[in-house]
Design an enzyme around this catalytic site. Structure first.
Site, PDB file in Angstrom:
ATOM      1  N   SER A   1     -17.297   2.645  -8.460  1.00 57.22           N
ATOM      2  CA  SER A   1     -16.515   2.634  -7.055  1.00 57.22           C
ATOM      3  C   SER A   1     -16.399   1.421  -5.874  1.00 57.22           C
ATOM      4  CB  SER A   1     -17.130   3.672  -5.891  1.00 57.22           C
ATOM      5  OG  SER A   1     -16.450   4.090  -5.137  1.00 57.22           O
ATOM      6  N   ARG A   2     -15.305   0.653  -6.050  1.00 58.48           N
ATOM      7  CA  ARG A   2     -14.881  -0.466  -5.377  1.00 58.48           C
ATOM      8  C   ARG A   2     -15.303  -0.664  -3.963  1.00 58.48           C
ATOM      9  NH1 ARG A   2     -11.003   0.219  -9.265  1.00 58.48           N
ATOM     10  NH2 ARG A   2     -11.585  -1.252 -11.071  1.00 58.48           N
TER      11      ARG A   2
END
Length: 630
Positions: free
Chosen positions: A379-380
């Site tokens: 998850s960026r």
């Protein structure tokens, strides 16, 4: 009496006056309405269909058509997809037979569906028509499908967390409100089930929109029943385009769902959109392109497939305050073949979205559900929006779990490992047990925080795996003694270091107690195992020494007796023969030699030779231990 009659007449006259005034007002409104209803004639050209294919048609003769405009083909709704001077290429959206020569009329407007909160609790198709058997949707809001996107100036960074209720996601792959998170994996790895669990576990203040694209009717029915049992339709809406729907509706369904979700976001609501799945949408897009004769590229997909998906998913955002502050979180689903993440469509969607959650077939085979591959999921954006307590407690969990997975691969070869490595393996197995979660179970923030606290306890590795659930229940019971902390954690608020240490102190004796029991049980099990193995050995020897050993002893004696007697007999006979042959040979050789010697010897030598007959006797006497002659 006269005064009363006079007053009664005045009241009647006032009432009649009011009625006359109201009637004149209504007559005025009717007159104005009649003026608006004056009949008029509209002149326009009617086109005709010249060719029909599977879900598409080509029409000519329309006057000034507009791309994206709705048209009527003998009562069947269609959409102008490609417009040129000579012809118009149509995508058929309605259900019905379309034949060559059918009349085509413009409707003069784009495709719109009902919007607003009046849709909550309803199931509609890609055209916005109800599918749940309920009344027509009464909404004054008309939402344009696939309208212009929201400008970048009206958007803000993602800063608020989205609670999914899935521990693996909330702890290791956090999602923020307004994020685009891809669910990717092979067929039958639980992608749709994971998305449905997320929708079912949403907070009541968050609106969910579920879009089923090209799924079988039985699957859709089962999914809707699961959502209904979870109370999803109290704050959600479903857009359905089943596998037997027209090709145009399969292509249109995700755009319809995104437009409905975007309209709710513009009203200041937080919305979660699940697109299940975009693989079917990509296939429909490719089919339409091939039918319409568009140029295609890699894997026969049209060159604008990336633009189509990017335009669809870029509607997910976090709005600024001046636009209401709503958010739209998109969870698109994509299917891979044999885990190939480098295929065309998966590569496109990975680059479009803000992260991906990968499901693994090997984990499904190992009954590890949800089958989330933590090592390949990322998850960026959501890490910045994660609650402060969860972010602090989950700091190294993902890294340590990845190290455990790597060490576990080496440990399968049976190599001996040192104590620190054994501790890491034991901790990793407990972490994997915590990552398992039954379907329909949604965890609050407080429950996720307590699991992370347990994983951070040094004694958790000694708690038996089959006792982890009991240990967790005891820890939850102890933590609920502080309802203020539980409420703060569930609300996503920050808590002080003192409060966090208080939670640790409350669960410390629980974990230590279960760990001590585990150590004692392990030691007792080793003792029992050693005793059972020793007793088993004694029993085997005791049982073997009864009949079998006696029989084998007798048999061995008989065999040895037979062997010895046979060998002795054979040896005696052979010995006699050998001795006989040797004596005969030696006597013959000795006799011949003696004759030759005697013949050559002189008389003096004969005397010496005669003395030599006693030589063996003299040598034997030399070797006598007593040193005395015979």
């Amino acid at each position: 009496m006269g005064d009363f009659a006079h007053g009664d007449v005045e009241a009647r006259e006032a009432l009649v006056g009011r009625l006359v005034a109201d009637g004149e007002a209504h007559l005025g409104e009717l007159a104005r309405g009649l003026e608006a209803l004056r009949p008029g004639a509209r002149v326009g050209r009617v086109g005709r269909v010249v060719s029909v294919a599977d879900g598409v048609a080509v029409a000519v003769g329309l006057e000034d058509p507009i791309a994206g405009e709705l048209v009527d083909v003998d009562g069947v709704i269609a959409r102008a997809e490609v417009v040129s001077d000579a012809r118009v290429e149509l995508v058929i959206l309605g259900v019905g037979a379309v034949e060559a020569g059918a009349a085509v009329r413009r409707r003069g407007r784009p495709l719109t569906v009902a919007g607003g909160e009046s849709l909550i609790g309803r199931v509609v198709d890609a055209l916005g028509a109800p599918l749940d058997g309920g009344p027509p949707i009464a909404s004054r809001r008309a939402v344009v499908v696939d309208g212009p996107p929201i400008p970048l100036g009206d958007r803000e960074p993602v800063t608020r967390p989205l609670r999914t209720g899935v521990f693996a996601v909330d702890a290791m792959i956090p999602i923020g409100r307004g994020q685009r998170q891809l669910l990717i994996g092979d067929r039958s790895t639980g992608k749709s089930e994971l998305a449905v669990d997320v929708l079912a576990g949403l907070d009541r203040a968050v609106i969910g929109v579920y879009a089923a694209i090209g799924r079988r009717g039985a699957e859709v029915t089962r999914t809707l029943e699961d959502l209904r049992r979870a109370g999803f339709f109290d704050h959600g809406v479903a857009v359905i385009a089943e596998a037997d729907a027209p090709l145009g509706q399969l292509h249109l369904a995700p755009a319809t769902a995104a437009s409905i979700a975007e309209d709710l976001m513009l009203q200041g609501r937080d919305v979660v959109l699940v697109l299940d799945d975009l693989t079917t949408h990509a296939h429909a897009h490719r089919s339409l392109a091939l039918l319409l004769g568009r140029p295609v590229g890699r894997e026969a997909y049209p060159v604008d497939i990336f633009y189509a998906h990017a335009r669809l998913l870029e509607r997910a955002t976090q709005l600024g305050r001046r636009r209401g502050g709503g958010s739209l979180t998109a969870l698109p689903i994509i299917e891979t073949q044999a885990g190939d993440l480098a295929a065309f469509i998966p590569t496109n969607l990975v680059s479009i979205t803000d992260g991906q959650i990968r499901t693994d077939a090997a984990l499904v085979a190992a009954h590890h559900l949800p089958a989330i591959d933590v090592a390949l999921s990322v998850s960026r954006v959501g890490g910045k929006a994660q609650p402060a307590v969860i972010r602090r407690l989950a700091g190294r969990v993902k890294t340590d779990y990845a190290a455990f997975l790597e060490l576990e691969g080496f440990a399968r070869f049976g190599a001996q490992v040192e104590r620190a490595t054994r501790d890491t393996l034991a901790w990793g197995r407990r972490a994997r047990a915590f990552l398992r979660q039954d379907r329909g179970v949604s965890l609050r923030w407080s429950e996720s925080a307590l699991r992370l606290l347990l994983l951070g306890h040094p004694a958790i590795k000694d708690v038996p795996e089959d006792r982890l659930s009991a240990c967790l229940d005891d820890a939850l019971t102890a933590a609920r003694a502080r309802p203020d902390l539980i409420a703060a954690l569930d609300g996503g608020a920050s808590i002080t270091d003192a409060d966090l240490e208080d939670l640790r102190r409350r669960i410390d004796p629980i974990v230590s107690g279960w760990a001590a029991r585990g150590v004692e049980e392990g030691a007792e099990e080793e003792v029992r195992s050693a005793r059972s193995s020793g007793d088993a050995g004694k029993d085997v020897r005791k049982d073997g020494s009864t009949d079998a050993e006696a029989a084998s002893g007798v048999a061995d004696k008989d065999v040895r007796k037979d062997m010895l007697s046979g060998v002795e007999a054979a040896g005696a006979v052979a010995g006699k023969e050998v001795l006989k042959e040797r004596s005969y040979g030696a006597a013959a050789v000795g006799g011949a030699a003696e004759k030759d010697v005697r013949k050559d010897m002189s008389p003096g030598d004969e005397a010496a030779g005669g003395a030599s007959k006693d030589a063996p006797r003299d040598r034997s006497s030399d070797t006598d231990p007593g040193g005395q002659g015979g």
